[in-house]
Design an enzyme around this catalytic site. Structure first.
Site, PDB file in Angstrom:
ATOM      1  N   GLU A 328       0.204  -1.248  -0.042  1.00 32.53           N
ATOM      2  CA  GLU A 328       0.314   0.240  -0.282  1.00 32.53           C
ATOM      3  C   GLU A 328       1.196   1.116   0.191  1.00 32.53           C
ATOM      4  OE1 GLU A 328      -4.105  -1.626   2.156  1.00 32.53           O
ATOM      5  OE2 GLU A 328      -3.058   0.123   3.429  1.00 32.53           O
ATOM      6  N   CYS A 329       0.904   1.756  -0.942  1.00 29.59           N
ATOM      7  CA  CYS A 329       1.539   3.488  -0.910  1.00 29.59           C
ATOM      8  C   CYS A 329       2.620   3.331  -0.852  1.00 29.59           C
ATOM      9  CB  CYS A 329       0.838   4.303   0.004  1.00 29.59           C
ATOM     10  SG  CYS A 329       0.697   5.441  -0.285  1.00 29.59           S
ATOM     11  N   GLY A 330       3.168   3.786   0.026  1.00 26.75           N
ATOM     12  CA  GLY A 330       4.627   3.725   0.532  1.00 26.75           C
ATOM     13  C   GLY A 330       5.131   2.420  -0.081  1.00 26.75           C
ATOM     14  N   SER A 432      -1.235  -0.485  -4.715  1.00 26.30           N
ATOM     15  CA  SER A 432      -1.363   0.136  -4.650  1.00 26.30           C
ATOM     16  C   SER A 432      -1.942   1.390  -3.902  1.00 26.30           C
ATOM     17  CB  SER A 432      -3.669  -0.190  -3.992  1.00 26.30           C
ATOM     18  OG  SER A 432      -3.197  -0.393  -3.092  1.00 26.30           O
TER      19      SER A 432
END
Length: 454
Positions: A328-330, A432
């Site tokens: 996720e993200c990072g 994502s």
């Protein structure tokens, strides 16, 4: 158990510093369980840090009322006091004409009395009009007390307190002087995470100063007298019931990756997973059946992440071998080929760092700041399975992936990685920008754990 909710009249009212200090002070002789309204990682890291118990998130847009109550009941086990910190202003939510996603909705669902933090800068009698408006706006919200912030001088204090108590019939239990000492350390996505800041004496000293300010200017006994008192809520048909572990999942957890909802570890356990923490900065990749890479601040640790060649190569290898990875993200950023930081963001010139290279493409920072809810569907055949979901995105970067990249998520709300698509997939790796809440997305996590079983 006593329980109450601290809400603000607006963003920037000071409720985060005040809730932090109240939780820390109450924890000196009580077991305090904290909660944070909204999808947020950083404020909860502070509340967990000062109480020694995981802070849990409550979000009425992402979560159903039953899920909100389940998370609240699970968190309250063994607690003497439950403290809930609101998000933004008390009535701010996802829509203009309903309280969906608001602090007010959580207060009503959990029958919590509200202590309203009012930014009283430059107002005295008008503060009473403001409070009276909040009380009248939704009479199902039980506003029982007020804390005034940013007050200058005795005259200011006396006029504002007298006006509120006279016109509103509500006690003012705290008056906080205007001072820069109440401000906590900030950066481009908000507060500096507690895990990172606690390594520095100045950071901890600032928190101690905030605690002293609140201890001197808030009537703790008066505040607790306004709290609701009763038995902790019972857990019924809990989604948290642990199963015997039969799969190992490595979870990235260090200075660069620490944006996790506390419920993640409980939900993974309920799916039969043993979690193994590891550091992409300091460690070699541990043996596991799958891996989770959460959000955080990889942009602040580019050199350290690049230097750990064994970790980058290890992740690339297990991904190519079909081991499931959820990022996720990072974590998504870390799985790209490289990260490019613009001049002035982290140094005087442009800086580029090689990353894990699971996804062909690069991350650039800064980019347009993205903050908001996400609604979408996940395709069958992805590591997260076929599902409808709600979540959250919060980043200051752009990820430019190869044109042939496949995506598992189609969004009806939110931006994602590209043109409303999110959840880039390669082999059995998915990355994502969308952050999922573990309770409301338990089915997706259960599918991921099943993939890790082989």
């Amino acid at each position: 158990m006593k329980s109450f909710l601290v809400a603000g009249d607006r963003s920037g009212s000071g409720k985060t510093s005040i809730t932090l200090a109240l939780s820390a002070l109450l924890s000196t002789d009580r077991i305090v369980q904290t909660f944070k309204v909204g999808m947020d990682y950083i404020d909860p890291s502070y509340l967990a840090g000062v109480t020694g118990r995981p802070c849990r998130n409550l979000d009425g847009y992402v979560m159903s009322p039953d899920e909100v109550r389940a998370v609240y009941a699970h968190g309250c086990r063994g607690a003497d006091v439950a403290v809930v910190e609101g998000v933004r202003g008390l009535f701010e939510g996802a829509e203009a004409l309903t309280d969906l996603g608001s602090t007010a909705a959580i207060a009503k669902q959990l029958d919590l009395p509200v202590v309203l933090v009012v930014n009283a800068r430059s107002i005295t009698r008008s503060a009473a009009a403001l409070v009276k408006g909040f009380v009248a706006f939704d009479t199902d919200v039980d506003i029982r007390g007020v804390i005034l912030n940013n007050v200058t001088g005795t005259r200011h204090r006396e006029k504002a307190v007298r006006a509120i108590e006279h016109y509103c019939g509500i006690p003012v239990v705290g008056v906080i002087p205007r001072t820069e000492e109440m401000e906590l350390a900030m950066r481009h996505l908000g507060l500096v995470p507690y895990r990172e800041g606690q390594e520095h004496g100045e950071f901890l000293s600032r928190i101690e100063t905030v605690k002293r300010m609140i201890a001197n200017h808030v009537d703790l006994d008066g505040l607790l007298a306004l709290a609701r008192e009763g038995e902790p809520p019972a857990e019924e048909n809990s989604v948290y019931k642990a199963a015997d572990p039969d799969v190992r999942i490595g979870v990235a957890l260090d200075e660069a990756f620490n944006f996790y909802y506390a419920d993640l570890f409980d939900i993974l356990a309920s799916c039969g997973a043993e979690t193994v923490p590891f550091s992409p900065i300091h460690d070699r990749l541990p043996e596991a059946d799958g891996y989770v890479l959460g959000g955080g601040y990889p942009e602040l640790f580019g050199a350290e992440l690049e230097a750990n060649t064994a970790m980058r190569e290890g992740l690339r290898e297990v991904s190519r071998n079909g081991t499931p990875i959820y990022a996720e993200c990072g974590g998504l950023i870390y799985l790209t080929d490289r990260m490019v930081l613009a001049p002035g963001f982290a140094g005087s010139g442009e800086e580029t760092y090689d990353l894990a290279g699971v996804f062909a493409g690069e991350t650039r920072m800064p980019a347009r700041r993205m903050l908001g809810y996400v609604v979408g569907t996940s395709a069958a055949g992805s590591p997260m399975g076929e599902a409808a979901f709600r979540g959250h995105e919060f980043h200051y970067s752009s990820v430019d992936l190869a044109p042939e990249t496949r995506f598992a998520y189609r969004l009806s709300r939110g931006s994602g990685i590209r043109d409303g698509f999110d959840g880039a997939v390669r082999d059995r790796t998915i990355g994502s920008y969308t952050h999922l809440h573990p309770v409301t997305s338990r089915g997706m996590l259960a599918h991921f754990v099943d993939c890790c079983r082989g």
